[in-house]
Write an enzyme that holds these catalytic residues in place. Structure first.
Site, mmCIF file in Angstrom:
data_model
loop_
_atom_site.group_PDB
_atom_site.id
_atom_site.type_symbol
_atom_site.label_atom_id
_atom_site.label_comp_id
_atom_site.label_asym_id
_atom_site.label_seq_id
_atom_site.Cartn_x
_atom_site.Cartn_y
_atom_site.Cartn_z
ATOM 1 C CG HIS A 118 37.589 16.540 26.297
ATOM 2 N ND1 HIS A 118 37.862 17.094 27.772
ATOM 3 C CD2 HIS A 118 36.173 16.516 26.335
ATOM 4 C CE1 HIS A 118 36.690 17.587 28.151
ATOM 5 N NE2 HIS A 118 35.625 17.240 27.352
ATOM 6 C CB CYS B 232 32.902 16.599 24.639
ATOM 7 S SG CYS B 232 32.196 17.105 26.165
ATOM 8 C CG ASP C 71 35.114 21.219 27.236
ATOM 9 O OD1 ASP C 71 35.586 22.185 26.783
ATOM 10 O OD2 ASP C 71 35.235 20.791 28.354
ATOM 11 C CB CYS D 237 35.349 14.194 29.641
ATOM 12 S SG CYS D 237 33.643 14.465 29.265
ATOM 13 N NE ARG E 161 37.656 22.817 28.406
ATOM 14 C CZ ARG E 161 37.990 22.302 29.457
ATOM 15 N NH1 ARG E 161 39.006 22.790 30.461
ATOM 16 N NH2 ARG E 161 37.369 21.272 30.062
#
Length: 222
Positions: free
Chosen positions: A108, A52, A54, A111, A56
């Site tokens: 994750h 993803c 993302d 999400c 993090r």
């Protein structure tokens, strides 16, 4: 913030990256004087990581892999869509040219893309992309609707989406043909948890999925 403060902030956050880069490069040279000579000689990664976007979830940091060990592709909600030439090109190159041994689809919990897909709302340009997650919900509607707790249902959809993306990877000609010839790559489905920082292996059975899809999606003939 004033215009001057914004300008200073933007300059500082820009310059900070280069400061960190210089520190990182120096640290690598101290550990191994030949590090960048080796790095410039080419790449032979064992893994293709489809994750993803993302911010993090940096693939190398959470897996302990170093530069040159993972070929990385990221997009919103770690989707593998057969009309997305970006991810299809990545898979083609990683399998046929880099000859990766493992393909990991990593989602994750928490999400935002999956959460948005569960929301009955027009999201503009995101609609066609997120429809792929809504399609996963449709395929597994009976199971998901029995989960009364919203967070648990949300987490299960994250897992089911990862499994479906693994199936989409296995549907590709590059993966099927390489596996028939070399017995690799193997496709894995993992989920990262923010609460403990650990990866969960969803135990995707590559061989079983391959056999189940090949009645319709058999592309082993070159």
């Amino acid at each position: 913030m004033s215009q001057s403060e914004i300008s200073n902030y933007l300059k500082q956050t820009h310059d900070r990256v280069f400061e960190h880069n210089r520190g990182w490069a120096e640290e690598q040279r101290k550990r191994d004087p030949d590090f960048f000579t080796k790095l410039s000689s080419g790449q032979t990664p064992e893994y293709l990581w489809i994750g993803c976007s993302d911010s993090r979830i940096p693939a190398e940091q959470i897996t302990g892999l170093g530069p040159g060990e993972a070929f990385v592709h990221r997009n919103i909600a770690n989707l593998v869509v057969n009309t997305d030439l970006n991810v299809m090109s990545v898979i083609e190159y990683a399998v046929r040219h880099l000859q990766v041994k493992h393909i990991v689809v990593c989602g994750h919990y928490g999400c935002g893309g999956v959460k948005a897909a569960m929301t009955p709302k027009d999201l503009g340009l995101l609609n066609p992309w997120l429809r792929n997650i809504r399609d996963v919900y449709r395929l597994h509607e009976a199971e998901l609707d029995t989960i009364k707790d919203e967070q648990a249902r949300y987490n299960r959809l994250v897992e089911l989406s990862v499994i479906e993306q693994c199936r989409n990877v296995i549907k590709t000609a590059a993966v099927q043909q390489s596996y028939a010839k070399n017995q690799f790559p193997i496709v894995h489905g993992w989920v990262f948890g923010f609460e403990d920082g650990l990866l969960k292996d969803l135990k995707v059975d590559h061989e079983a999925v391959l056999h189940s899809i090949q009645k319709i999606y058999n592309l082993t003939e070159e």
